[in-house]
Each structure stands twice: as structure tokens, then as C-alpha cells.
Design an enzyme around this catalytic site. Sequence first.
Site, PDB file in Angstrom:
ATOM      1  NE  ARG A  45       7.951  48.396   0.566  1.00 30.57           N
ATOM      2  CZ  ARG A  45       9.195  48.533   0.114  1.00 30.57           C
ATOM      3  NH1 ARG A  45       9.438  49.346  -0.891  1.00 30.57           N
ATOM      4  NH2 ARG A  45      10.184  47.844   0.662  1.00 30.57           N
ATOM      5  CB  THR A  52      18.093  41.466   9.005  1.00 24.93           C
ATOM      6  OG1 THR A  52      18.935  42.610   9.254  1.00 24.93           O
ATOM      7  CG2 THR A  52      17.022  41.844   7.988  1.00 24.93           C
ATOM      8  CG  ASP A  64      12.066  39.381  -0.405  1.00 24.66           C
ATOM      9  OD1 ASP A  64      13.238  38.980  -0.170  1.00 24.66           O
ATOM     10  OD2 ASP A  64      11.715  40.573  -0.256  1.00 24.66           O
ATOM     11  CD  GLU A  94      21.329  50.430   4.959  1.00 17.84           C
ATOM     12  OE1 GLU A  94      20.444  50.554   4.074  1.00 17.84           O
ATOM     13  OE2 GLU A  94      22.012  49.396   5.096  1.00 17.84           O
ATOM     14  CG  ASN A 110      24.254  44.955   1.557  1.00 15.98           C
ATOM     15  OD1 ASN A 110      24.617  43.832   1.282  1.00 15.98           O
ATOM     16  ND2 ASN A 110      23.636  45.268   2.690  1.00 15.98           N
ATOM     17  NE  ARG A 145     -14.471  18.596 -14.222  1.00 14.40           N
ATOM     18  CZ  ARG A 145     -15.695  18.294 -13.785  1.00 14.40           C
ATOM     19  NH1 ARG A 145     -16.709  18.190 -14.637  1.00 14.40           N
ATOM     20  NH2 ARG A 145     -15.903  18.077 -12.500  1.00 14.40           N
ATOM     21  CE1 TYR A 191     -18.312  15.881 -17.631  1.00  9.35           C
ATOM     22  CE2 TYR A 191     -20.240  14.477 -17.317  1.00  9.35           C
ATOM     23  CZ  TYR A 191     -19.079  15.057 -16.828  1.00  9.35           C
ATOM     24  OH  TYR A 191     -18.681  14.810 -15.547  1.00  9.35           O
ATOM     25  CE1 TYR A 243     -24.492  13.804  -7.317  1.00 14.41           C
ATOM     26  CE2 TYR A 243     -25.512  15.700  -8.375  1.00 14.41           C
ATOM     27  CZ  TYR A 243     -25.122  15.035  -7.228  1.00 14.41           C
ATOM     28  OH  TYR A 243     -25.357  15.590  -6.003  1.00 14.41           O
ATOM     29  CB  SER A 293     -25.401  11.963 -33.201  1.00 12.53           C
ATOM     30  OG  SER A 293     -24.324  11.900 -34.095  1.00 12.53           O
TER      31      SER A 293
END
Length: 485
Positions: free
Chosen positions: A19, A88, A113, A165, A180, A343, A376, A397, A415
Site C-alpha cells: 500500500r 506473522t 512499522d 478479527e 489488538n 556545504r 564563494y 577547480y 571587493s
Amino acid sequence: MSETRPVAVIVLAAGEGTRMKSATPKVLHPIGGRSLIHHALAAAAGTKPDNLIAVVRHERELVAGHIAGLDGLQPAPQLADQDDVKGTGRAVECGLELLDPDAGGTVVVSYGDVPLLATETMNALVDFHVCGGYGVSVLSARVADPSGYGRIVRSDDGGVDGIVEHKDASEAQRAITEINSGIYAFDLAVLRSALARVTTDNAQGEKYLTDVLALAKADGAAVAALTTDDVWQVEGANDRVQLAALGREMNRRVCEKWMRAGVTIVDPATTWISADTELAADVTLLPGVQLHGATTVETGAVIGPDTTLTSVEVGQRAEVVRTHGSLAVLGADVKVGPFAYLRPGTDLGARGKIGTFVETKNAQIGEGSKVPHLSYVGDASIGEESNIGAASVFVNYDGVAKHRTEVGSHVRTGSDNMFVAPVTVGDGAYSGAGTVIRKDVPPGALAINVAPQRNIEGWVASKRPGSPADEASRGAQDPGEGSQN
């Protein structure tokens, strides 16, 4: 083993979870910063069982690999593989195969779950089971609408006659509101004996764990139910709607826990905190904050608004505004943002600043140093009390490899500087605006490489005659300019 400590907790995690409509196994879906199975195993480990067992089948390698990567669970989870027999009951039977044949004591069965089930509730079930001398104890809950759930049918003396049930219940039984949960404590000998006699002779061809109750009762074992008032603890996540509802409830509880511990959360409805995050007293979280992973925030810090941090360390009295960061360290009294991107590998020293529209990566920035605007900084180290001018880029880089830039202490850069790595700027050095730094700058030196400015007078009149710029420039000239006296 203490009198009430379980010999084993078996967590069932073999189901497909169709599901969910997902390629990801159901128990690996996350809420609160952890997978469903992680929540379940952590709660189970808290009972300090001799054995912690997860039963797996669907997408076995994915689930097993995830469980193997979970740190800090003691005892370490063991894996049991469910075979082709469904149900089960069979899953629990496969889990029991990992136990010593001569072992005795209490076995708890839970599910992968059910993320809100707490260790305290599991301990209470075990205590109830052992102190009552029961063969089987089930955790139950009362709900307003029990449709679809198995009903706890009690005898006149309050004991449990059985579980019916919903599809098999009579009208009178369907009126029962006690359901239950499927979470049990068993006497190990009773469980083994009953499971050996449970068959798959039913419409689904499955070996049901619920069949153990009737067999145990027929053998003379006492069966009882402990009712929890907290229905959320027994709710499972069968689809994504339920997953989201459980996530909201978990987050509400986490926020409430931290507020009671002295944290100010201005708007809990828009604040999300993972289960692994740690907050000190007198932290303030403003609206729109998300704290994921192993994030830690020290006292006096203010986070937000609109900030997402994942496994970030935030020091005392830090201010972090409209920032996205991961795997970063922020010292005491720093100021970060707005609109900063931290980062992994960012380390900002005390009193430092990473300002508006600044991105950092693998950058160590010393105490009191500032990168205030539009820059940066990647693969770099900056000493203490230095200032990086606006619109600066650390060019790390070369198209093949990354290189580092080293900037000393008490440096002032102009600057629009470009630092073409690898390059070093010595302590106390300066640079002019627009400088492209390709060579090392000695301590105390001024780096400049801008060509002298040249003005070409009359260019607009010559090249753009009649334009608004031409008209404006003519009007700005001195009316007497060029006249001879």
C-alpha cells in the site's frame, strides 16, 4: 538476566508493504530523521533484551544492509530470514530459531512499522506479563472507531478469552472498542509449543500469530491484555497518508519534549526536529526551522526563520538566519545568513560571519573573520580577524583537480577578488578591488593587478548621438565649458 528483562525482542520487518506503492521497502521509509525500522529497533533495544532480532524477507538485502549500518544499538540486531511460509506466526517462528533451544523467559514481539511505540511501554508490558504470571500478554488500546481491527474479547473476570478479527466478529463483538495492537509478550515455552501446532489452514494460507492465544489458553496458560491510553504508540504506517500522520505526531512530541526542556519554539507547527538532534536550554527556534540528523545547538543560539540544518554543530549565542547547511561547525557568537549555503566541511570560528548570499565548502574560517557578501569560499582556510571583500570567489577547480587557498590572519581583501588556487595570502596583507590573485602574496603586501583607468571623452556623443544618454550628458556639461574669455 533480571527477572523482567526479555530474553528476546523480535521485530517483524518481512512484509512488502504494497500500500506504500513504493520501490522502497516500507520499513525503510523515514519519519523524524530515522527509518521506521530504526525507530522500532531503538525502542526494542531500550528494553535491554538478551537478543534483538529483526525478521526480514522482502528486499532482504536492502533492509539487512540498512540495519547493519545503524549505529549505537545494543545488543546489535540479529537477522532472521522468513521462508516461503507466510504469516506473522511463521515470521516469529523463524526468529525463534536464533535462540538457544534451552532458553527460557519472556519474548516480546513488535513490528518494524510502529515508530511511536516507546521503550517504556514495552517495559510496562513485560512487567505486566511477568508479574501476572501470564503465558501470553497482548498490548491493547481503546479507539473510537475500531473498524478493521481485531477485537479483544474479555471474560467476565476481565481476562482475555481471545481475539476476533473484524471480518469474523459478530455484531456484539464489533461493538467492542478495545483492539489488538499485535504487540505481545510471550512465555517462550508457551510460544514454542503453540507455534508448532499453528497451521496454514485458512483462506490466506498464512500462519497467524493470533492463533497462539487460543492454543495457549486451551493448554491452561493465562492470557491477559494490558491497555495503553496512548493509541498513537500502536499505530502502524500502512500507506503514505498514515506515514505522514505518524510523522506529524512524532514531531509534535519531539517539539513538546524540547519546549519542556527550556527551548523556545515560536511555531511548533512549522518546526521539524529529528530524533537525533540535541538542543540546549534557552535555544530559540523561529518559524520554518528544520533540524535534521545529528544537529546540536548550544544555549542562547537563535535559529531561523526559514533555516534547514543537517548534522550541523551550532555554538552558544550563534545567530543563523535563512540558511541551508549540512555537516558544518559554527562557533560561539557567529552570525550566518540570510541566504547562506553551508556545504560539508565548513568550520566557522567564534565571532565569525558568513553573510548574505555566501556559499562555503570545505572552508575553515578563523575566529573573528568575516565573509559578509556575495562570495564563494571553497577548499580554503582563512586565519583570524580577516575580512573577505564582497563578490569574491575562491577559484578552487582547474578542470581536473581541486586546489586550496590559504589566507592568513588580519588580511583585508578588496571587493570582486578572484583567488586562483593554489595560492597563499600572508598575514596582514591587503588586496585591491577587482584583483585576480594568481601568485602568493607576502605578509603585509598589497596585491593589485588592475590596469590604469582610461576615459574616452565624447564617446557617447560620437557613438550614440541623440540618445537619452547623449541628451543627459550634454545637459550635465558646464554651459561655459570650451568658451574663450
